[in-house]
Design a protein around this motif. Structure first.
Motif: not given
Lengths: 191, 191
Positions: A78-79, A122, A149, A174-175, A177-178, B78-79, B82, B87, B90, B119-120, B172, B174-175, B177-178
């Motif tokens: 999606m990004t 997925r 983590e 995206d997944e 990275n999440a 993370m996207t 990059r 990197k 977290v 990355v939060a 965030d 990425d999360e 979107n996932a």
């Protein structure tokens, strides 16, 4: 003995091309040039790259995966899609009806397609014996957990089991990275 | 009565600045210009934007969030990271030791910082009464579920409960979107 485990394959943005579009983008009679076999039997990464253009922007140099498919299919996170200016549907591979189109440009020409851009649903690939060992079957929808983590449980994971498949959990960037995950990380099929 | 539910707030890449860096980037005596109050009490989005440069690239026009903080902190997915070429770890907000630095550029100047890019870590804000109702307390680590076609359970979610907090699940881009999620989507705190 615990849950069945598979390795994770992170899919970067990429595309599959029809035979017709391979010739339109790379020239009459052109054949794809494999550079690396993928884990799924018969699938391979190619030397060929294509620019993908949407209403708001361009993604340059998307990798082509072979072999040729009945229909051209562009798979984005999606990004990535936001750069192009639309929000593609989340779809199983090959289910392209109603998805947005785009303009594709290769060294020998361009084509406009009116559908074909998706965010991949997925899924987990399993051979028949692996599916049996895992206690699942083709088209099941299951949950898959990744630790660490950024531990996460992905629901709505489609099982794709059969002779042309080999154990691998496919998610997009995206997944990945999440989940704070890299390719090769272990994923656990939940009962 | 089911599990406690909160709304989701999707954090796009942004930064918090120290008072010293506000002056270095925007000029001596400069004060941040609030444009929108955020849900968390006392926090606001600002008119000010900053370019962030790493070893491999630049992210232009990152939004500054106010008020000023003791230390400058850049929060990326993370996207995004990059693009800059590293990197980041977290981390919980404010835990910046050992994180990478970057170059920041505003209309009045630039500063180089040797740490501050993170990355939060995903977290849920709750007021004291909301935490009581949800049965959790500050610093708990819990699981939070979001439904839909990309349904997901986020583990390792930090609870931040106290007088300066109000119910909101922060993830965030990425999360988000996932999870196939938009800001405002409901999220469920799992027991």
């Amino acid at each position: 003995m615990g849950n069945y485990k598979v390795t994770t394959g992170l899919s970067n943005k990429h595309l599959h091309l029809s035979a017709e579009h391979i010739e339109a983008l790379f020239g009459a009679g052109h054949k794809l040039t494999p550079t690396k076999d993928l884990r799924q039997p018969g699938q391979f990464a190619c030397e060929e790259k294509v620019d993908v253009e949407g209403p708001k922007g361009v993604l340059k140099g998307l990798r082509v995966l072979g072999p040729a498919r009945p229909e051209t299919q562009i798979e984005l996170a999606m990004t990535d899609a936001r750069v192009l200016g639309f929000k593609p549907p989340v779809r199983e591979s090959g289910k392209l009806a109603g998805s947005p189109g785009c303009k594709l440009t290769g060294p020998a020409g361009s084509v406009e397609i009116d559908h074909g851009v998706i965010v991949a649903r997925r899924h987990v690939h399993l051979s028949p014996s692996e599916a049996l060992a895992a206690g699942v079957k083709d088209k099941d929808v299951i949950r898959v957990r990744m630790g660490g983590e950024r531990a996460i449980v992905f629901e709505e994971v489609l099982v794709r089991a059969g002779e042309t498949h080999l154990s691998e959990f496919h998610i997009d960037t995206d997944e990945g990275n999440a989940a704070g995950a890299d390719s090769g990380q272990e994923a656990e099929l939940l009962p």
